[in-house]
Design an enzyme around this catalytic site. Structure first.
Site, PDB file in Angstrom:
ATOM      1  N   SER A  82      -0.897  -3.420  22.392  1.00 25.64           N
ATOM      2  CA  SER A  82      -0.558  -1.983  23.083  1.00 25.64           C
ATOM      3  C   SER A  82      -1.464  -1.568  24.256  1.00 25.64           C
ATOM      4  O   SER A  82      -2.811  -1.864  24.066  1.00 25.64           O
ATOM      5  CB  SER A  82      -1.216  -0.815  21.660  1.00 25.64           C
ATOM      6  OG  SER A  82      -0.511  -1.113  20.624  1.00 25.64           O
ATOM      7  N   SER A 137       0.803  -4.124   7.830  1.00 22.69           N
ATOM      8  CA  SER A 137       2.114  -3.872   7.122  1.00 22.69           C
ATOM      9  C   SER A 137       2.054  -2.911   5.981  1.00 22.69           C
ATOM     10  O   SER A 137       1.048  -3.243   5.198  1.00 22.69           O
ATOM     11  CB  SER A 137       2.943  -5.236   7.223  1.00 22.69           C
ATOM     12  OG  SER A 137       2.742  -5.920   6.098  1.00 22.69           O
ATOM     13  N   GLU A 160     -11.541   0.448  12.284  1.00 22.39           N
ATOM     14  CA  GLU A 160     -10.216   1.307  12.326  1.00 22.39           C
ATOM     15  C   GLU A 160     -10.261   2.062  11.268  1.00 22.39           C
ATOM     16  O   GLU A 160      -9.628   3.353  11.232  1.00 22.39           O
ATOM     17  CB  GLU A 160      -9.178   0.155  12.171  1.00 22.39           C
ATOM     18  CG  GLU A 160      -7.767   0.626  12.414  1.00 22.39           C
ATOM     19  CD  GLU A 160      -6.685  -0.326  12.251  1.00 22.39           C
ATOM     20  OE1 GLU A 160      -6.772  -1.452  11.692  1.00 22.39           O
ATOM     21  OE2 GLU A 160      -5.623  -0.424  12.815  1.00 22.39           O
TER      22      GLU A 160
END
Lengths: 413, 373
Positions: A173, A377, A256
């Site tokens: 990103s 995921s 995170e």
């Protein structure tokens, strides 16, 4: 059991609120409120310039990267103060999307593993938004199985001590906007996969770095491929020991998890407003669907509040916080499709001028598949909950004790 | 922010858990499930002696005067233990109706006895299938005598008194009825969870005493919101226990040469159970906060935790059986105790769809008020 600030927290909140009221770019407020789901779209200003301007203003007044030490561009604030700031910053935080990865993941990794010199050189310009960072972890053949990555770092043969990088990263990103990147490489393919990794940070402007934006299914280009061809990195940009890269990456990933409290969007408030505006809420079948999502949304909100309470008592957020994205990602996808269903045949329209609710549910439907994959995921998150929260046995890992270069690379016989 | 129970409340939870592990063991639950006694007397007395039945009853009426957060903690442990006692009927409903609508004499008459475990109370409301509404209530009070039939009444066969919703010349009202007195015929009915007995009660000229004179529907709605939070805590306690049972079995059972808990198909079932139980718990904390502070958010918080906890308990109790495989379907294994209780609690106090409608109506009202402002 209460939601009240302590007197110190209340004073901090007051100070933050007053500063924001006096300094926020209020002329962008309305556009920011309408902006969302995968990108910042401003008509009146260049989003990059608007984001950098707001970040610089915050940094100059001591409101950037609040929990970082002052000498590295932060404020030395407590974790709970950081959360209070986030609550007060509200919609203007959307302007800081460009910096999320740098501030939330790259910066803390440099802070934990970098030399004093590296920290003093790199962190203040990251905090102030002058420089943007990206995280170069995933590869075409290493996503959920990150430790299977193949980008090679080899010692230069010229005796300089530099490292030469060759390989490819993907799903990076913001790479096209970044000046610096946090790079996980393989330095030894002859040992099991977790043991042969080494972490670096690199100047994205180095010769041999090529960034190619990926055209995504929603026609945006926020992710990139990054190619490395004989890219040279000085050894003083290595983070942690040679072969210790996996441990360093865990710092990144744990940070995170600390970025809690901001709350992932679920789409529910949008759906409720939409169903009320159209009158669909009068239908009991619609209400049943709404209620299911309503309690998930409130459940996530109050789960975050519980995590904040633990944080304010000095506890460290653990793997249980994986549920936020797991629930919110799938919910956003379901809600988007349900809102489109309520729109009938008009649900196919995407242009803001024609579409219901300015096309926000269509944009959500086209962005949400990525949410369920990026940063872990749904399936990996369920594994994390099962193994690290519920203490179920780890997966059988057939490649665990095998040298990396002996692991099969294709399922074809 | 301190969105958690206090250390004292956590200690109370630990002592409640220790007490119930001993006094509400699976053997005790099964004795009530398979027997005719209706509840476990020794456990009920023990709960009173621990101060649990009177936890939220003010001291002036013989209670412990602890508060609703403490009652939430106790409720969670009762749910975890699938306790076979008339706690919800007596404490969440009868006592709450008395506190909400009773006069001083009525409170003084009943509340100390509830706190002491000397009486069992209940609320007799439903008469027919479907959502209970004022229109569907046909039981009638005339000249101080009640006639009509209520079914199902939780703990109706063992309760000493009931709060009954019935019609009179002036509309729906609430009445106190001595179930051991004249004009009351009660029979146990078969239900989905025989560890909590229910009854059909036929009133034929039973003497009543009016309970409050205000809007009965508003009182019922208010008491149901309070009871919904407490019941949701029972559901969360049951969800957690069902998850633990499934996890433990997944660690113990070997198939294809491995613990079945090492297969992702099983792991992901368990992870999803954890997610639903966690979301429900967090909603319940909101409910506990609103209940204990008398917040204006209570109606929305109560409906949220009720909907969330109903889904979580059904989800966890269902998948607990799935993880156990065939053994989970036997009478011998304990999975069915939780499955049955989850289905009972989903319907006591009004079904899921009723609460879903209520939740959205309340959120809608809040949004309309926001838009008007």
């Amino acid at each position: 059991m209460n939601f009240d600030d302590t007197p110190e927290e209340a004073a901090f909140r007051q100070e933050a609120r007053a500063w924001i009221a006096a300094n926020a770019p209020k002329h962008l407020k309305e556009e920011l409120e309408l902006s969302g789901f995968g990108g910042l779209y401003l008509k009146s200003e260049d989003p990059m310039q608007a984001g950098k301007a707001w970040q610089k203003k915050k940094a100059e007044a001591g409101w950037a990267c609040l929990h970082w030490p002052k000498e590295y561009g932060g404020r030395g604030a407590t974790p709970i103060e950081r959360v209070i700031w986030g609550q007060e910053e509200g919609v203007y935080a959307k302007l800081s999307g460009l910096f999320t990865i740098g501030h939330g993941m790259c910066g803390p990794t440099v802070m934990a593993w970098g030399s004093e010199e590296a920290k003093r050189e790199r962190l203040p310009t990251l905090a102030s938004g002058e420089e943007i960072w990206c995280q170069l972890f995933s590869e075409p053949a290493a996503g959920s199985d990150l430790a299977g990555l193949r980008t090679r770092a080899e010692k230069a043969t010229d005796g300089s001590g530099d490292w030469i990088i060759n390989g490819q990263k993907i799903w990076t990103s913001g790479a096209q906007h970044s000046q610096w990147g946090l790079l996980l490489t393989r330095t030894d393919p002859n040992v099991p996969k977790h043991k042969g990794l080494t972490m670096f940070f690199l100047d994205m402007r180095s010769p041999g770095v090529e960034v190619r934006p990926i055209r995504q299914m929603n026609d945006q280009r926020s992710f990139n491929e990054v190619f490395f061809e004989n890219v040279r990195i000085p050894d003083n940009q290595r983070l942690g020991p040679v072969g210790g890269g996996w441990n360093v990456s865990l710092t990144t990933l744990m940070n995170e998890r600390l970025s809690i409290g901001s709350g992932m969007p679920t789409g529910f408030p949008d759906l409720l407003d939409f169903a009320m505006a159209t009158g669909d809420v009068d239908n009991p079948a619609v209400r049943a669907k709404l209620a299911d999502w309503a309690v998930k949304a409130s459940g996530l909100k109050f789960t975050a509040f519980r995590a904040l309470s633990a944080l304010s008592k000095g506890e460290t957020p653990g793997p249980e916080n994986s549920i936020g994205k797991l629930v919110a990602g799938a919910m956003m996808q379901d809600i988007a499709r349900y809102a489109m269903d309520l729109q009938g045949e008009a649900g196919v329209l995407t242009n803001a001028a024609d579409a219901e609710a300015r096309g926000k549910f269509q944009a959500m439907a086209l962005r949400s598949p990525a949410t369920r994959i990026e940063g872990g995921s749904d399936e990996i998150l369920r594994n994390i909950i099962a193994e690290r929260v519920l203490n179920l046995p780890a997966d059988v890992r057939v490649d665990k004790d095998v040298a990396f270069n002996a692991i099969p690379t294709s399922g074809r016989k | 922010m301190n969105f958690d129970f206090s250390d004292e409340q956590k200690q109370l939870r630990d002592s409640a858990r220790r007490f119930l592990e001993k006094q509400s063991s699976v053997a005790v639950v099964r004795r009530v499930l398979e027997g005719d006694e209706g509840y476990d007397r020794e456990l009920w007395q023990g709960l009173a002696e621990m101060g649990f039945t009177g936890a939220a009853i003010p001291e002036e009426f013989g209670g412990a005067g602890l508060g609703y957060l403490e009652l939430c903690v106790i409720a969670e442990e009762l749910g975890r233990a699938v306790a076979p006692v008339p706690f919800s009927s007596t404490v969440y409903l009868a006592a709450e109706f008395l506190l909400a609508a009773g006069n001083d004499a009525q409170k003084k008459n009943y509340l100390p006895k509830i706190a002491a475990g000397e009486v069992i109370g209940t609320f007799a409301y439903a008469e027919t299938a479907g959502e209970v509404t004022a229109e569907r209530i046909k039981a009638t009070v005339s000249g101080g005598k009640l006639s009509g039939t209520k079914i199902p009444v939780a703990d109706g066969s063992i309760a000493d008194f009931a709060v009954v919703a019935a019609q009179s010349g002036s509309g729906l009202g609430l009445y106190l009825v001595d179930l051991t007195g004249p004009g009351v015929t009660r029979t146990v009915v078969d239900t989905i969870d025989p560890s909590r007995k229910h009854a059909r009660i036929v009133f034929d000229g039973a003497p009543v005493e009016q309970l409050g004179s205000g809007d009965a529907e508003a009182v019922i709605a208010a008491v149901y919101d309070r009871a919904a939070v407490l019941t949701a805590f029972e559901q969360v306690g049951g969800s957690d226990r069902a998850l633990e049972m499934a996890r433990d079995y997944a660690l113990e059972r070997i198939a294809f040469g491995r613990q079945i808990g090492s297969f992702q198909a099983i792991k992901h079932i368990l992870a999803d159970m954890y997610v639903s139980a966690t979301l429900a718990r967090s909603n319940c904390y909101w409910g506990a906060y609103a209940l204990s502070t008398g917040s204006a958010e209570l109606p929305e918080a109560a409906a949220s935790c009720r909907v969330s906890a109903t889904k979580a308990f059904q989800h966890c109790s269902t998948n607990n059986i799935q993880v156990h495989g065939g053994m989970g379907f036997t009478w011998q294994f304990d999975c069915h105790l939780y499955y049955k209780r989850s289905n009972l609690l989903a319907l006591n106090l009004g079904s899921l769809s009723v609460w879903e409608n209520r939740l959205i109506a309340r959120m809608r009202a809040r949004n309309s008020a926001r838009d008007a402002a």
